[in-house]
Design an enzyme around this catalytic site. Structure first.
Site, PDB file in Angstrom:
ATOM      1  N   ALA A 240       4.667  -0.135   0.959  1.00 14.86           N
ATOM      2  CA  ALA A 240       5.268  -0.437  -0.345  1.00 14.86           C
ATOM      3  C   ALA A 240       6.777  -0.213  -0.351  1.00 14.86           C
ATOM      4  CB  ALA A 240       4.609   0.424  -1.426  1.00 14.86           C
ATOM      5  N   ASP A 241       7.321   0.289   0.756  1.00 12.83           N
ATOM      6  CA  ASP A 241       8.753   0.613   0.799  1.00 12.83           C
ATOM      7  C   ASP A 241       9.589  -0.671   0.876  1.00 12.83           C
ATOM      8  OD1 ASP A 241      10.719   3.081   1.453  1.00 12.83           O
ATOM      9  OD2 ASP A 241      11.344   1.302   2.574  1.00 12.83           O
ATOM     10  N   ILE A 242      10.527  -0.808  -0.060  1.00  9.56           N
ATOM     11  CA  ILE A 242      11.331  -2.037  -0.134  1.00  9.56           C
ATOM     12  C   ILE A 242      12.190  -2.209   1.115  1.00  9.56           C
ATOM     13  CG2 ILE A 242      13.211  -3.157  -1.412  1.00  9.56           C
ATOM     14  CD1 ILE A 242      11.978  -1.756  -3.948  1.00  9.56           C
TER      15      ILE A 242
END
Length: 286
Positions: A240-242
């Site tokens: 989920a890390d941009i």
């Protein structure tokens, strides 16, 4: 003064480069050193770690620590800088993968831990859903308002200090009300003894996840980042890390950010060093 020699590769200059992204860190890149705030027992200590070797033959000189604290400080510094991690083995693992190019470019870059697990957890909470620049600004305000300074080096505020704060105290620094509640709530859990991060160090990733996820404000991204930069666990991939999504988009020249299925497919060959894949992907866009 203590001299530490470890097996290479270990690129301390790239370590300092990444540490310098955080304005709270006292980094002197020219003299190849960093000043590390340590809490040994209840005593704040500032250790100076200076590189005197090379990437192939790493060597460090540690100063600023009283003799009575030297053993504990040396052990903690070894954990923080991951001096016993076999980076050559990890590098070789990625030579037959799509990430070979960025592993060659950032050869010998270790995962370096936040200087204290409690700081790491609070920092993860503060950084949630913020761009990196403002996340650092907000963390710096928090530390410089409620923490303390020794020898020009900043220490995060202790849990006992933070648990006494009101939400409004943090709102004045531009925290959201909810984020302020989370930061104060975690401090209360630690100060009361309900949450013992030292005990969690000896538990599996899943056990740590199961315990931390119960805390208000802690989601999967927070736990994964904490496992990586609080405890140095080697096989985490926060999908989920941009930043990771952007790095993969660049790496694979994608039209849009990758889907979860694409990320799972890309990352299959990176196990059991997914944390290193994550780090080097971040480095590729920093």
């Amino acid at each position: 003064m203590e001299t530490i020699k470890i097996d290479g590769p270990y690129n301390f200059d790239l370590v300092l480069d990444r540490l310098s992204l955080d304005p709270l860190n006292q980094v002197d890149a020219e003299n190849r050193c960093v000043f590390v705030p340590l809490m040994i027992g209840n005593e704040p200590i500032v250790a100076k770690v200076k590189a005197t070797g090379s990437t192939k033959a790493p060597e460090f000189v540690i100063t600023g620590i009283e003799e009575s604290f030297q053993d504990k400080a040396a052990k903690r510094l070894g954990e923080i800088f991951q001096w016993n991690t076999p980076l050559e083995t990890i590098h070789q693992h990625f030579q037959n993968t799509d990430l070979k190019g960025i592993f060659d470019q950032h050869y010998g870059t270790p995962i370096v831990l936040d200087f204290d697990p409690y700081n790491c957890l609070q920092k993860c909470i503060i950084h949630q859903q913020l761009n990196l620049s403002f996340a650092h600004t907000l963390t710096e305000r928090f530390v410089k308002t409620f923490g303390f300074e020794k020898d020009g080096v900043w220490f995060y505020p202790l849990p006992e200090t933070v648990e006494e704060l009101q939400v409004e105290d943090l709102r004045e620094l531009q925290f959201s009300g909810r984020k302020a509640e989370y930061v104060i709530g975690i401090a209360k859990e630690i100060a009361s003894g309900n949450l013992n991060l030292e005990e969690l160090k000896n538990k599996s990733d899943q056990e740590v996840f199961n315990q931390l996820i119960k805390l208000r404000g802690v989601g999967p991204w927070t736990v994964q980042n904490f496992l990586m930069f609080g405890f140095g666990r080697q096989n985490l991939f926060p999908m989920a890390d941009i930043g990771i999504q952007n790095a993969l988009k660049k790496q694979y020249q994608l039209e849009a950010k990758p889907t979860l299925q694409e990320m799972e497919s890309f990352s299959k060959s990176w196990d059991p060093y997914l944390s290193y894949a994550s780090l080097y992907l971040w480095r590729s866009i920093e």
